[in-house]
Design a protein around this motif. Structure first.
Motif, PDB file in Angstrom:
ATOM      1  N   PHE A 129       0.865  -1.181   0.000  1.00 21.05           N
ATOM      2  CA  PHE A 129       0.000   0.000   0.000  1.00 21.05           C
ATOM      3  C   PHE A 129       0.897   1.225   0.000  1.00 21.05           C
ATOM      4  N   SER A 130       0.622   2.178  -0.871  1.00 18.95           N
ATOM      5  CA  SER A 130       1.371   3.432  -0.778  1.00 18.95           C
ATOM      6  C   SER A 130       0.429   4.591  -1.034  1.00 18.95           C
ATOM      7  N   LYS A 131       0.839   5.757  -0.508  1.00 13.15           N
ATOM      8  CA  LYS A 131      -0.036   6.911  -0.633  1.00 13.15           C
ATOM      9  C   LYS A 131       0.835   8.141  -0.449  1.00 13.15           C
ATOM     10  N   PRO A 132       1.218   8.780  -1.566  1.00  9.17           N
ATOM     11  CA  PRO A 132       2.069   9.958  -1.412  1.00  9.17           C
ATOM     12  C   PRO A 132       1.279  11.088  -0.753  1.00  9.17           C
ATOM     13  N   GLY A 133       1.947  11.959  -0.038  1.00 14.12           N
ATOM     14  CA  GLY A 133       1.325  13.032   0.730  1.00 14.12           C
ATOM     15  C   GLY A 133       0.103  13.639   0.061  1.00 14.12           C
ATOM     16  N   LYS A 134      -1.026  13.536   0.695  1.00 11.48           N
ATOM     17  CA  LYS A 134      -2.296  14.102   0.225  1.00 11.48           C
ATOM     18  C   LYS A 134      -2.759  13.516  -1.106  1.00 11.48           C
ATOM     19  N   GLY A 135      -2.031  12.530  -1.620  1.00 14.87           N
ATOM     20  CA  GLY A 135      -2.373  11.976  -2.930  1.00 14.87           C
ATOM     21  C   GLY A 135      -3.272  10.761  -2.824  1.00 14.87           C
ATOM     22  N   GLN A 136      -3.440  10.098  -3.978  1.00 17.17           N
ATOM     23  CA  GLN A 136      -4.335   8.944  -4.033  1.00 17.17           C
ATOM     24  C   GLN A 136      -3.666   7.704  -3.457  1.00 17.17           C
ATOM     25  N   LEU A 163      -2.535   4.007  -3.548  1.00 18.02           N
ATOM     26  CA  LEU A 163      -2.160   3.094  -4.625  1.00 18.02           C
ATOM     27  C   LEU A 163      -1.932   1.710  -4.028  1.00 18.02           C
ATOM     28  N   TYR A 164      -2.504   0.714  -4.675  1.00 24.25           N
ATOM     29  CA  TYR A 164      -2.415  -0.652  -4.183  1.00 24.25           C
ATOM     30  C   TYR A 164      -1.642  -1.453  -5.216  1.00 24.25           C
ATOM     31  N   ARG A 185      -6.233   1.312  -7.887  1.00 22.27           N
ATOM     32  CA  ARG A 185      -6.655   2.472  -7.088  1.00 22.27           C
ATOM     33  C   ARG A 185      -7.868   2.102  -6.251  1.00 22.27           C
ATOM     34  N   SER A 186      -8.242   3.012  -5.325  1.00 22.16           N
ATOM     35  CA  SER A 186      -9.305   2.707  -4.353  1.00 22.16           C
ATOM     36  C   SER A 186     -10.587   2.171  -4.983  1.00 22.16           C
ATOM     37  N   ASN A 187     -10.959   2.703  -6.149  1.00 22.25           N
ATOM     38  CA  ASN A 187     -12.245   2.295  -6.721  1.00 22.25           C
ATOM     39  C   ASN A 187     -12.167   1.011  -7.535  1.00 22.25           C
TER      40      ASN A 187
END
Lengths: 187, 300
Positions: A27-34, A36-37, A55-57
């Protein structure tokens, strides 16, 4: 359907009618970004693998697999033999198809054998198994490295990080989903 | 399994953090973590509690304190973000935020340098951080690179193209982040204006916001910016952000009206949020956030 937030290592899904297992997941998520799985998926029949970022959806279908409870008997070269406890039918599954599961298989263990269109393609282990430590280096008292874990080898040959107090002959509970040490068990 | 080493490092580090800010005349505050309205954020989902929200950041309450005339403040607190779980994420984590009036994002970068050097000294690390086989020099001048330059250098397309294709985050994670903070820590600066919902736009280039992220050994540690203090502009950006939330199939929460009202009184200021768990990871040599907290959600 599994949504991306349910993704995890070991999840079995179906893509274009073929069963896949998620062999790696991050799992990653750059600062304030989307969010990503990132997943690595292995085709459970052909063994072919690929990586993809979801992505989340995004969603993946559940694999249409049948399961039956069988007992692990023994291994013969690269093949592992299982027996149906109800009708004594035996079948073989290859080392490659078993993947990480071989680290946790001990004789007479009950597992769920997965079948796809009648063909055995893998097993689902209990979430926790107890394995005996067969090799452990003694912990040096006064070790100042600051490390609070050490590697030991268990009866299946699998090497796991454990707290320093674990000794040869101890039985360890291991989480088969993550491969991590959980606790020492008393018999 | 509880990692006692991580917990010991954590305690020492938090003491040193407090000393750093108190010695510099910052007032420690603790604002409520359960609040009726948040700053709308497209990609941060809050947890709810009896119709209110668990804070995703203490930002709005801290800015209201700035507006009330307290000009140098810091806070160590828990923040909550739904569904964020990975080697570097926990849905409940510890945040350090600090704000100072009459300063901008460049001052924050100077603060970050002084803070990490102070912590290294306190932890007996003498200016060099060793993490996952990397040696990061804290003593030399830290790298500063703009987002546009970083995409030019490391990504397969420009930042503008990445935004148009909605691939900014993906390309940032895959191509850019692995290069950041390797020799010295890196400030990735000047984010596209659209990616700084609460940041002031650069007076020299309105296409970018005065926002930066601090990276050490590829690990994203802090997000800071020159604060937007125009209430009209802030309301317009909140409404735009709510629209993105709707497009993504979620219902936006109410707007934080008291904050928008009091923003008129807020002096020009800069503020920053730093992930404390990740900071402990760096100093403890841990490659997984689980190793620096007492309990993970799964272990409860």
């Amino acid at each position: 359907m599994y949504s991306a937030s349910e993704f995890r290592k070991g999840l079995k899904v179906q893509i274009d009618g073929e069963p896949y297992v998620m062999t790696d997941f991050s799992f990653s998520k750059p600062g304030k970004g989307q969010a990503l799985y990132r997943a690595r998926l292995r085709n459970m029949i052909t063994g072919n693998a690929f990586e993809k970022t979801f992505r989340s959806n995004d969603k993946l279908e559940k694999a249409a697999l049948e399961e039956r409870t069988m007992q692990y008997l023994y291994s013969q070269g690269d093949n592992y033999v299982f027996m149906d406890n109800a009708n004594y039918e035996q079948l073989e599954i290859s080392k490659e198809q078993l993947g990480d599961a071989i680290n946790f298989l001990v004789d007479n263990m009950d597992v769920e054998v997965l079948q796809y269109n009648g063909r055995p393609i893998g097993v689902t282990l209990p979430n926790f198994v107890n394995l005996k430590v067969t090799q452990s280096d003694p912990w040096v008292k006064g070790d100042t490295s600051g490390s609070d874990s050490k590697p030991v080898t268990v009866e299946t040959g699998y090497v796991v990080q454990v707290p320093p107090f674990i000794e040869e002959g101890d039985k360890l509970q291991i989480d088969t989903r993550t491969g991590a040490y959980v606790t020492r068990v008393k018999e | 399994m509880i990692f006692t080493h991580g917990l010991q490092m954590r305690a020492v580090l938090i003491q040193a953090l407090r000393t750093f800010f108190i010695d510099r005349g910052y007032l420690e505050v603790d604002t409520p973590i359960r609040i009726p309205a948040l700053a709308p954020e497209a990609y941060i989902e809050p947890l709810t509690s009896e119709g209110w929200f668990l804070q995703t950041s203490p930002e709005l309450c801290m800015k209201r304190l700035l507006a009330a005339g307290i000009h140098r403040i810091f806070q160590l607190c828990k923040c909550f973000r739904k569904g964020e779980r990975g080697d570097r994420h926990l849905p409940e984590f510890t945040m350090l935020e600090w704000y100072a009036a009459k300063s901008d994002y460049r001052d924050l970068m100077t603060d970050c340098e002084a803070l990490l050097r102070h912590l290294a000294t306190a932890m007996g690390k003498a200016g060099v951080l060793e993490w996952q086989g990397r040696r990061i020099d804290l003593g030399s001048e830290w790298e500063r690179i703009t987002v546009a330059e970083a995409f030019q250098r490391y990504a397969p397309c420009t930042v503008e193209e990445a935004l148009v294709q909605d691939r900014f985050d993906e390309l940032l994670v895959e191509y850019v982040e692995p290069h950041l903070g390797m020799a010295t820590p890196t400030f990735l600066c000047d984010y596209p204006a659209a990616l700084g919902a609460l940041a002031r736009l650069s007076p020299t280039d309105s296409a970018v916001a005065e926002r930066f992220e601090l990276y050490v050994a590829g690990l994203e540690l802090a997000n800071g910016f020159s604060e937007l203090v125009d209430p009209m502009e802030q309301r317009a950006r909140f409404l735009a952000e709510q629209e993105v939330i709707r497009l993504r199939g979620r219902a936006p929460g109410p707007l934080p009206e008291p904050f928008l009202v009091e923003l008129v009184e807020m002096p020009s200021a800069a503020g920053i949020a730093l992930g404390v768990d990740r900071l402990v990871m760096l100093f403890a040599g841990a490659d997984n956030i689980d190793q620096v907290v007492a309990f993970t959600p799964e272990g409860l």
